[in-house]
Scaffold this active site. Structure first.
Site, short mmCIF file in Angstrom:
data_model
loop_
_atom_site.label_atom_id
_atom_site.label_comp_id
_atom_site.label_asym_id
_atom_site.label_seq_id
_atom_site.Cartn_x
_atom_site.Cartn_y
_atom_site.Cartn_z
N HIS A 144 85.43 23.33 24.84
CA HIS A 144 84.08 22.76 24.76
C HIS A 144 83.16 23.54 23.81
CE1 HIS A 144 83.15 25.71 28.10
NE2 HIS A 144 82.04 25.81 27.41
N ASP A 175 90.74 23.18 28.80
CA ASP A 175 89.51 23.66 28.19
C ASP A 175 89.75 24.93 27.36
OD1 ASP A 175 86.84 23.61 27.49
OD2 ASP A 175 86.18 24.78 29.22
N SER A 273 80.71 31.17 27.28
CA SER A 273 81.93 30.37 27.29
C SER A 273 82.89 30.80 26.19
CB SER A 273 81.58 28.89 27.12
OG SER A 273 80.90 28.40 28.25
#
Length: 409
Positions: A144, A175, A273
């Site tokens: 992402h 992911d 992230s």
């Protein structure tokens, strides 16, 4: 819900980004205040603390989690009386993971060791973090972080240098993604640990670029293991604080159910992230991926063993093969938790093993099933050809079958 596909509807409350992005005016400068008296220094097992910390106690409940997590901490008592000193007895129980390096390292030493291996990744409308896998520029991050950013990726290293980057491969199901920084050499690659050796209570550091602040280090512990989290389904961007620029994407991204996740109380924020979760030896044990939108210090990381398996496939072929079970499941209702089988695909591994519509799956592999998300998350972590025991109830009777995972076509 297909056990090999994302949930059709978002579980709500969980995202990589949170529901309340920073707004102008929320970052204020407080006036001068007198500092409180320093608390007594406390020793934590594993890390040798070189700073003073204030311990707090928090309680949070989340309906969005597939399992409720209750966290506890250490409470230190200090007694004063008659002017006599009180003897202190400290019992230290070290996890084996801290013995993988020669001697113990302080928090500062671990941070200094790992920071050169963690980068900031900037895209057209989003940014995040990444971890260096090779000296010639291979970098591991979240899907992402790079999704929808096209060719406009820039990597910023710990020494301030930057380089353009291209996508090697992505895997939305886990992911994870691998990119390559162009025209670089001699990079400090991260040391890979073993996430299977983690224990609840182990000390960890999260390193990344929250809110555009590259090289940020936060400390905490492993709060829980083997969590199933449904992330995404909201904005597809990383929010930046006022004044740092960036754009907000309005398009929603597909929710992703991730199993086997590491839960940590090390502060993780938008921009972390794809960054590193490391143990007290400075070894990578997880890739920070998701946070509780309404929680405090409830972050989740993809285990490094999963990340290693996926990244190796992305580097070698640009794609990842995933295991296939062949059932559609939903959350069970009633007194027994589990996943109710709504449909079994013809010729699937589930059908070959004898699973039928109406079966209640209560355990898959070594993991108890609390709902459909648990099955989805666990299947995504299995390998093609792996034999997995599945425990189920049918007509009030409990049985276990062994399913041989096949590649999803």
């Amino acid at each position: 819900m297909d056990a090999n596909a994302p949930r059709e509807d978002s579980a709500g409350g969980w995202s990589q980004f949170g529901d309340k992005p920073p707004t102008t005016g929320t970052f204020t400068r407080p006036g001068p205040v007198l500092p409180p008296p320093p608390p007594p220094q406390r020793q934590r097992a594993g890390f040798v603390l070189t700073r003073k910390a204030v311990a707090g106690l928090a309680l949070a409940a989340f309906a969005a989690l597939t399992a409720t997590a209750l966290g506890g901490g250490a409470v230190g008592a200090y007694v004063a009386g008659a002017g006599q000193p009180v003897p202190t007895v400290t019992k230290t129980v070290a996890s084996p993971v801290f013995r993988t390096a020669s001697g113990q390292l302080t928090v500062a030493q671990v941070a200094e060791k790992v920071q050169p291996s963690v980068v900031m990744i900037q895209g057209q409308s989003a940014e995040g973090s990444g971890v260096v896998l090779s000296e010639d520029g291979l970098i591991l991050t979240n899907n992402h972080v790079v999704s929808g950013q096209g060719r406009q990726l820039t990597v910023k290293f710990s020494d301030g240098k930057t380089a353009k980057a291209t996508v090697v491969g992505t895997d939305p199901a886990t992911d994870l993604a691998v990119i390559r920084a162009e025209g670089v050499s001699g990079l400090a690659k991260v040391t890979l640990g073993d996430s299977d050796q983690l224990k609840v209570g182990d000390d960890v550091l999260a390193i990344g670029s929250p809110l555009g602040l590259d090289g940020t280090v936060t400390s905490g512990i492993i709060s829980a293991l083997d969590r199933t989290v449904t992330a995404g389904g909201g904005r597809g961007d990383q929010q930046l604080p006022p004044g740092l620029g960036g754009q907000q994407q309005s398009q929603a991204e597909e929710p992703t159910t991730l199993g086997g996740m590491i839960q940590t109380d090390a502060a993780i924020n938008p921009g972390n992230s794809g960054g590193a979760l490391v143990n007290a030896a400075g070894e990578l044990v997880g890739i920070n991926s998701a946070v509780a939108a309404d929680g405090v210090n409830l972050g989740f990381a993809i285990p490094v063993n999963t990340a290693k398996q996926v990244s190796e496939q992305l580097i070698s072929s640009g794609k990842v093969t995933h295991a296939f079970l062949g059932v559609s499941v939903t959350d069970a209702t009633g007194d027994v938790p589990g996943a109710l089988v709504r449909q079994v695909s013809a010729g699937s591994p589930a059908e070959k093993a004898g699973l039928k519509q109406g079966d209640l799956i209560t355990k898959i592999g070594d993991t108890a099933v609390s709902g459909g998300d648990t099955v989805v998350g666990q299947v995504r972590g299995f390998k093609v050809g792996q034999q997995v025991p599945v425990t189920y109830q049918r007509d009030g009777k409990t049985d276990t079958v062994t399913v041989t995972m096949e590649e999803k076509k």
